[in-house]
Scaffold this motif. Sequence first.
Motif, PDB file in Angstrom:
ATOM      1  N   LEU A  83      38.175  48.206  42.958  1.00 26.45           N
ATOM      2  CA  LEU A  83      37.588  48.075  41.628  1.00 26.45           C
ATOM      3  C   LEU A  83      37.486  49.436  40.946  1.00 26.45           C
ATOM      4  N   ASN A  84      38.072  49.499  39.771  1.00 28.55           N
ATOM      5  CA  ASN A  84      37.983  50.713  38.951  1.00 28.55           C
ATOM      6  C   ASN A  84      36.812  50.547  37.989  1.00 28.55           C
ATOM      7  N   PRO A  85      35.678  51.192  38.224  1.00 20.54           N
ATOM      8  CA  PRO A  85      34.487  50.955  37.408  1.00 20.54           C
ATOM      9  C   PRO A  85      34.628  51.414  35.958  1.00 20.54           C
ATOM     10  N   THR A  86      35.603  52.284  35.686  1.00 23.21           N
ATOM     11  CA  THR A  86      35.786  52.772  34.313  1.00 23.21           C
ATOM     12  C   THR A  86      36.762  51.920  33.507  1.00 23.21           C
ATOM     13  N   ALA A  87      37.430  50.949  34.163  1.00 18.88           N
ATOM     14  CA  ALA A  87      38.395  50.105  33.452  1.00 18.88           C
ATOM     15  C   ALA A  87      37.705  49.307  32.359  1.00 18.88           C
ATOM     16  N   GLY A  88      38.435  49.073  31.283  1.00 19.67           N
ATOM     17  CA  GLY A  88      37.859  48.326  30.174  1.00 19.67           C
ATOM     18  C   GLY A  88      36.685  49.034  29.539  1.00 19.67           C
ATOM     19  N   VAL A 117      45.202  40.076  41.217  1.00 20.50           N
ATOM     20  CA  VAL A 117      44.632  40.800  40.081  1.00 20.50           C
ATOM     21  C   VAL A 117      43.372  40.116  39.558  1.00 20.50           C
ATOM     22  N   ILE A 118      42.328  40.909  39.320  1.00 22.68           N
ATOM     23  CA  ILE A 118      41.183  40.485  38.510  1.00 22.68           C
ATOM     24  C   ILE A 118      41.271  41.333  37.244  1.00 22.68           C
ATOM     25  N   PRO A 119      41.790  40.768  36.149  1.00 22.78           N
ATOM     26  CA  PRO A 119      42.065  41.576  34.957  1.00 22.78           C
ATOM     27  C   PRO A 119      40.817  41.886  34.139  1.00 22.78           C
ATOM     28  N   VAL A 120      40.248  43.063  34.370  1.00 20.99           N
ATOM     29  CA  VAL A 120      39.040  43.468  33.642  1.00 20.99           C
ATOM     30  C   VAL A 120      39.271  44.829  32.967  1.00 20.99           C
ATOM     31  N   GLY A 121      40.527  45.083  32.592  1.00 24.25           N
ATOM     32  CA  GLY A 121      40.861  46.323  31.912  1.00 24.25           C
ATOM     33  C   GLY A 121      40.895  46.134  30.411  1.00 24.25           C
ATOM     34  N   ARG A 122      41.518  47.079  29.729  1.00 25.57           N
ATOM     35  CA  ARG A 122      41.565  47.054  28.272  1.00 25.57           C
ATOM     36  C   ARG A 122      42.744  46.223  27.770  1.00 25.57           C
TER      37      ARG A 122
END
Length: 310
Positions: free
Chosen positions: A11-16, A94-99
């Motif tokens: 998990l990338n906490p800065t995504a989105g 994938v859990i798509p929670v980016g921009r």
Amino acid sequence: MSKPGKIWIILNPTAGKGKAAKQQPKIENILNKNNLDYQIITTMAPGHAIEIVRNLPLEENDITIAAGGDGTCNEVVNGLLSRPMAFIPPIFGVIPVGRGNDFASTPGIIDDVEKSLDIIIKRNTKPLDAGFVKGGFFPQGRFFINGIGIGFDTKVGFEAAKLKIKSGFAYAIGALILIAKYEPSPVLKIKYDDNEVTLPAVLVSIVNGKRMGGSFYMGPNAQLDDGLLDVCYVKHQPSRRSLLKILSHYTKGTQEKCEGVYFGKGKFIQLTAEEGFMAAHCDGETVCYDGKHLEISCIPNALRLIVPGE
């Protein structure tokens, strides 16, 4: 029947713009309710996901999930494919929670945590090809799963990255900024399989997935498992008005109707800047600002992708 493997979530906490971090409790709640064996590992900096995944104690049926945007997906895939090669391709989800979440759009994984986890829990997989690019900042090579943009597309991405709004809108605004500046493009020679073309590098895309930039269908005919990369390019230097018209078709994937737009497919592609220099990105990661030569290849069935059921 073999036992379901562990779920590793990177998990990338800065995504989105921080959206991903806020979704962690929801992810944990859903997985706990389903009594699943999982571990969430958060990234600390760009490139960290590659190192995390490269060193995971993965077993054959384990699943590695990218929870973030396209950059997180790219890093997780580079981690998986730089591990010692296994006989069976690793499982990727994938859990798509980016921009932008462009890659996830091609197999129909929508930007919803609950629904994407439901897909992961069901573990329905299909083959996923990967691309590999050598050159620029990556002389030893870099894997990608969505696509490479050259020239105008990349410069738009640079402009969009400066904006603090949703990726699709940012890309559209970035495109308008670049159209206003609109400078002559470098001359690029493209070789793909038995084909060769020399053209101004206005819009050139080498894609495995269909969409880039949040809402632009650079490869509307692309397939994730056909063993080939799609090549889409504009063969001439259009006027500002013509370029704006072409870009409007890219939002619908209908650019083939525009004069001077061509499609092809190839397993091995070479790009050479005959005049000037090319800017390029892969999955949003900058490959070069002033490159002269790139080599791109397709790796069929590199991974098993978790997708919605038929």
